[in-house]
Design a protein around this motif. Structure first.
Motif, PDB file in Angstrom:
ATOM      1  N   ASP A 202      29.490  50.347  14.332  1.00 22.05           N
ATOM      2  CA  ASP A 202      28.667  50.588  13.307  1.00 22.05           C
ATOM      3  C   ASP A 202      27.769  49.315  13.255  1.00 22.05           C
ATOM      4  O   ASP A 202      26.762  49.310  12.427  1.00 22.05           O
ATOM      5  CB  ASP A 202      29.346  50.854  11.900  1.00 22.05           C
ATOM      6  CG  ASP A 202      29.827  52.117  11.875  1.00 22.05           C
ATOM      7  OD1 ASP A 202      29.218  53.270  12.527  1.00 22.05           O
ATOM      8  OD2 ASP A 202      30.777  52.355  11.069  1.00 22.05           O
ATOM      9  N   LYS A 203      28.385  47.995  13.562  1.00 24.33           N
ATOM     10  CA  LYS A 203      27.618  46.824  13.506  1.00 24.33           C
ATOM     11  C   LYS A 203      26.613  46.554  14.888  1.00 24.33           C
ATOM     12  O   LYS A 203      26.105  45.382  14.836  1.00 24.33           O
ATOM     13  CB  LYS A 203      28.506  45.591  13.129  1.00 24.33           C
ATOM     14  CG  LYS A 203      29.267  45.763  11.737  1.00 24.33           C
ATOM     15  CD  LYS A 203      28.150  45.753  10.919  1.00 24.33           C
ATOM     16  CE  LYS A 203      28.937  45.942   9.508  1.00 24.33           C
ATOM     17  NZ  LYS A 203      29.996  44.682   9.164  1.00 24.33           N
TER      18      LYS A 203
ATOM     19  N   PRO B   7      17.705  45.424  11.102  1.00 21.66           N
ATOM     20  CA  PRO B   7      17.548  46.619  10.347  1.00 21.66           C
ATOM     21  C   PRO B   7      16.521  47.305  10.811  1.00 21.66           C
ATOM     22  O   PRO B   7      16.096  48.413  10.704  1.00 21.66           O
ATOM     23  CB  PRO B   7      17.457  45.974   9.165  1.00 21.66           C
ATOM     24  CG  PRO B   7      17.241  44.597   9.151  1.00 21.66           C
ATOM     25  CD  PRO B   7      17.836  44.265  10.313  1.00 21.66           C
TER      26      PRO B   7
ATOM     27  N   TRP C 177      15.649  47.791  13.806  1.00 22.99           N
ATOM     28  CA  TRP C 177      16.087  48.707  15.008  1.00 22.99           C
ATOM     29  C   TRP C 177      17.182  49.831  14.941  1.00 22.99           C
ATOM     30  O   TRP C 177      17.621  50.407  15.706  1.00 22.99           O
ATOM     31  CB  TRP C 177      15.953  48.150  16.262  1.00 22.99           C
ATOM     32  CG  TRP C 177      14.706  47.160  16.422  1.00 22.99           C
ATOM     33  CD1 TRP C 177      14.709  45.642  16.481  1.00 22.99           C
ATOM     34  CD2 TRP C 177      13.329  47.751  16.842  1.00 22.99           C
ATOM     35  NE1 TRP C 177      13.607  45.570  16.433  1.00 22.99           N
ATOM     36  CE2 TRP C 177      12.680  46.625  16.879  1.00 22.99           C
ATOM     37  CE3 TRP C 177      13.002  48.991  16.793  1.00 22.99           C
ATOM     38  CZ2 TRP C 177      11.119  46.729  16.993  1.00 22.99           C
ATOM     39  CZ3 TRP C 177      11.572  49.085  17.163  1.00 22.99           C
ATOM     40  CH2 TRP C 177      10.709  47.947  17.246  1.00 22.99           C
ATOM     41  N   HIS C 178      18.241  49.243  13.833  1.00 24.00           N
ATOM     42  CA  HIS C 178      19.426  49.562  14.000  1.00 24.00           C
ATOM     43  C   HIS C 178      19.484  51.316  13.798  1.00 24.00           C
ATOM     44  O   HIS C 178      20.509  51.948  14.472  1.00 24.00           O
ATOM     45  CB  HIS C 178      20.325  49.298  12.901  1.00 24.00           C
ATOM     46  CG  HIS C 178      21.754  49.645  12.698  1.00 24.00           C
ATOM     47  ND1 HIS C 178      22.685  49.135  13.255  1.00 24.00           N
ATOM     48  CD2 HIS C 178      22.157  50.771  11.806  1.00 24.00           C
ATOM     49  CE1 HIS C 178      23.782  50.042  13.059  1.00 24.00           C
ATOM     50  NE2 HIS C 178      23.563  50.757  12.178  1.00 24.00           N
ATOM     51  N   ASP C 179      18.540  51.909  13.056  1.00 24.80           N
ATOM     52  CA  ASP C 179      18.367  53.418  12.908  1.00 24.80           C
ATOM     53  C   ASP C 179      18.252  54.067  14.395  1.00 24.80           C
ATOM     54  O   ASP C 179      18.928  55.362  14.433  1.00 24.80           O
ATOM     55  CB  ASP C 179      17.400  53.923  12.017  1.00 24.80           C
ATOM     56  CG  ASP C 179      17.867  53.661  10.369  1.00 24.80           C
ATOM     57  OD1 ASP C 179      19.087  53.159  10.356  1.00 24.80           O
ATOM     58  OD2 ASP C 179      17.081  53.711   9.630  1.00 24.80           O
ATOM     59  N   LEU C 180      17.553  53.465  15.157  1.00 20.09           N
ATOM     60  CA  LEU C 180      17.455  54.142  16.522  1.00 20.09           C
ATOM     61  C   LEU C 180      18.660  54.121  17.347  1.00 20.09           C
ATOM     62  O   LEU C 180      18.658  54.824  18.330  1.00 20.09           O
ATOM     63  CB  LEU C 180      16.404  53.184  17.471  1.00 20.09           C
ATOM     64  CG  LEU C 180      14.913  53.277  16.675  1.00 20.09           C
ATOM     65  CD1 LEU C 180      13.981  52.077  17.468  1.00 20.09           C
ATOM     66  CD2 LEU C 180      14.213  54.603  16.503  1.00 20.09           C
TER      67      LEU C 180
ATOM     68  N   VAL D 289      21.799  54.540  16.044  1.00 22.04           N
ATOM     69  CA  VAL D 289      22.632  55.325  15.365  1.00 22.04           C
ATOM     70  C   VAL D 289      23.308  56.602  16.171  1.00 22.04           C
ATOM     71  O   VAL D 289      24.490  56.759  16.236  1.00 22.04           O
ATOM     72  CB  VAL D 289      22.302  55.678  13.959  1.00 22.04           C
ATOM     73  CG1 VAL D 289      23.047  56.815  13.357  1.00 22.04           C
ATOM     74  CG2 VAL D 289      22.074  54.364  13.020  1.00 22.04           C
ATOM     75  N   PRO D 290      22.235  57.130  16.940  1.00 21.94           N
ATOM     76  CA  PRO D 290      22.755  58.472  17.551  1.00 21.94           C
ATOM     77  C   PRO D 290      23.849  57.956  18.692  1.00 21.94           C
ATOM     78  O   PRO D 290      24.987  58.602  18.971  1.00 21.94           O
ATOM     79  CB  PRO D 290      21.733  58.975  18.119  1.00 21.94           C
ATOM     80  CG  PRO D 290      20.685  58.668  17.388  1.00 21.94           C
ATOM     81  CD  PRO D 290      20.962  57.186  16.757  1.00 21.94           C
TER      82      PRO D 290
END
Length: 392
Positions: free
Chosen positions: A172-173, A178, A180-183, A185-186
């Motif tokens: 998760d880290k 922040p 780019w992190h959501d990109l 997540v998959p």
């Protein structure tokens, strides 16, 4: 070790016995978290062996993701498992993975194909002919690197090749920025789906204090670490300090322009050693691929003008410190002797103290501090404040 050469199918108990023996031969005792991770790795090793014999063909053994703070013995444990495991296998470091990808892309330059095809071919070559891939020092700080990692995971799943991964980050880290992190997540979801996540924790960074009873490697256990640990951190870098180690500031006539991959780099000297300023090496657009290429040609590096990690400065911007982190990673992994020279204070441990943290410090500050703890310090007998006031 006998399993790697005996040619017979090992079971989990065979493998764990060999890992324990490997640790004891080096004066180490597996800690509880390490022992649990070793047991899981050995279950994976047994599954691979059974699968190779023709059973479980349609089922891919679950991969293993080992994470925890720096210096807790993750790489040592993976390497011990790798040595004991017979059969078709491959171990690769994070930086070597990207070096191979970039080489594949460059090799295809000018051909009528998309970069994606070249990258896929490089990933296919990495996974070809192996039953397991061990991937050391897994981390993601760049969105482009995240795309490559996603392709590796998809291809490994398609080929039914399990992975063993070591990382300083829980899934998760990964890609903590922040923006780019959501990109990513998959891809984190894919990691959790295909891997058993195991934390190797503990209160001690054994890279700093490799005492009997730990399961972490010491510099003497690894030729690469031994070469890296011959380097020094020198402040403030007086001629006498440098001369004691055969380091003499290059004349202007020794300046060279190098092009390790695509970026031009002006260095102060490039003969039996590479001598370069921090600003030139880390302040521009150099990439990890550039640092890897330079490491192939120069076994000793001197980086001068290193700013203090405790002080805000124009040289020590956040991108520059992240590149510096990549440099230290590469040189430590490749066994390069490193001399760092700066006015001071060059104290990465103290910089981790919240009271001394700056907004420009890199995400991997603890990682830098752990690796650089292998280098002895050479400091002026005069207190830093007096040296600074005297203009030395």
């Amino acid at each position: 070790m006998f399993l790697a050469s005996a040619g017979r199918r090992p079971d989990a108990s065979d493998l764990i016995a060999e890992i324990i023996a490997d640790a004891e031969a080096s004066g180490f005792i597996l800690e509880p978290a390490q022992a649990a991770a070793a047991a899981r790795l050995c279950q994976l090793g047994e599954s691979i062996s059974v699968r190779r014999k023709g059973l479980l063909r349609r089922r891919t053994p679950r991969s293993v993701y080992l994470h925890g703070p720096v210096g807790r013995g993750k790489s040592w444990l993976m390497d011990s498992f790798y040595r004991q495991l017979p059969g078709r296998k491959r171990r690769i470091h994070f930086h070597d993975f990207f070096r191979q990808l970039h080489r594949g892309v460059h090799a295809s330059a000018g051909r009528p194909e998309a970069d994606g095809t070249a990258i896929q071919r490089s990933v296919d070559a990495l996974l070809s002919g192996v039953d397991i891939l061990c991937f050391d020092e897994f981390h993601v700080h760049d969105v482009g690197d995240g795309v490559f990692i996603a392709k590796l995971l998809r291809t490994a799943a398609q080929r039914r090749v399990p992975l063993v991964v070591t990382s300083n980050y829980p899934p998760d880290k990964l890609l903590p920025n922040p923006l780019w992190h959501d990109l990513f997540v998959p891809t984190i979801g894919v990691i959790k789906e295909m891997m058993d996540i195991m934390e190797i924790d503990g209160d001690t960074d054994f890279r700093r204090s490799p005492v009997t009873g730990s399961a972490a490697p010491r510099p003497s256990d690894s030729p690469g670490l031994e070469a890296f640990s011959r380097g020094k951190i020198i402040t403030p870098g007086t001629p006498a300090q440098l001369g004691a180690f055969g380091l003499f500031p290059p004349a202007k006539s020794q300046e060279r322009i190098l092009t390790p991959t695509t970026q031009r780099l002006t260095v102060k000297a490039a003969d039996d050693m590479l001598w370069v300023s921090f600003t030139e090496l880390c302040g521009g657009l150099m990439s990890t691929a550039d640092y890897l290429a330079l490491a192939e040609d120069y076994g000793t590096w001197v980086i001068d003008g290193v700013p203090s990690p405790r002080l805000e400065s124009a040289a020590g911007s956040a991108p520059a410190w992240q590149r510096f982190s990549n440099v230290v990673d590469v040189l430590c992994d490749q066994g390069i002797t490193l001399f760092l020279v700066g006015h001071g204070p060059l104290d990465w441990d103290l910089a981790q103290d919240p009271a001394h943290r700056t907004s420009t410090q890199p995400v991997d500050l603890a990682r830098i501090a752990s690796r650089l703890s292998l280098l002895d310090r050479v400091e002026a007998s005069t207190p830093f404040e007096e040296v600074e006031a005297g203009g030395s």
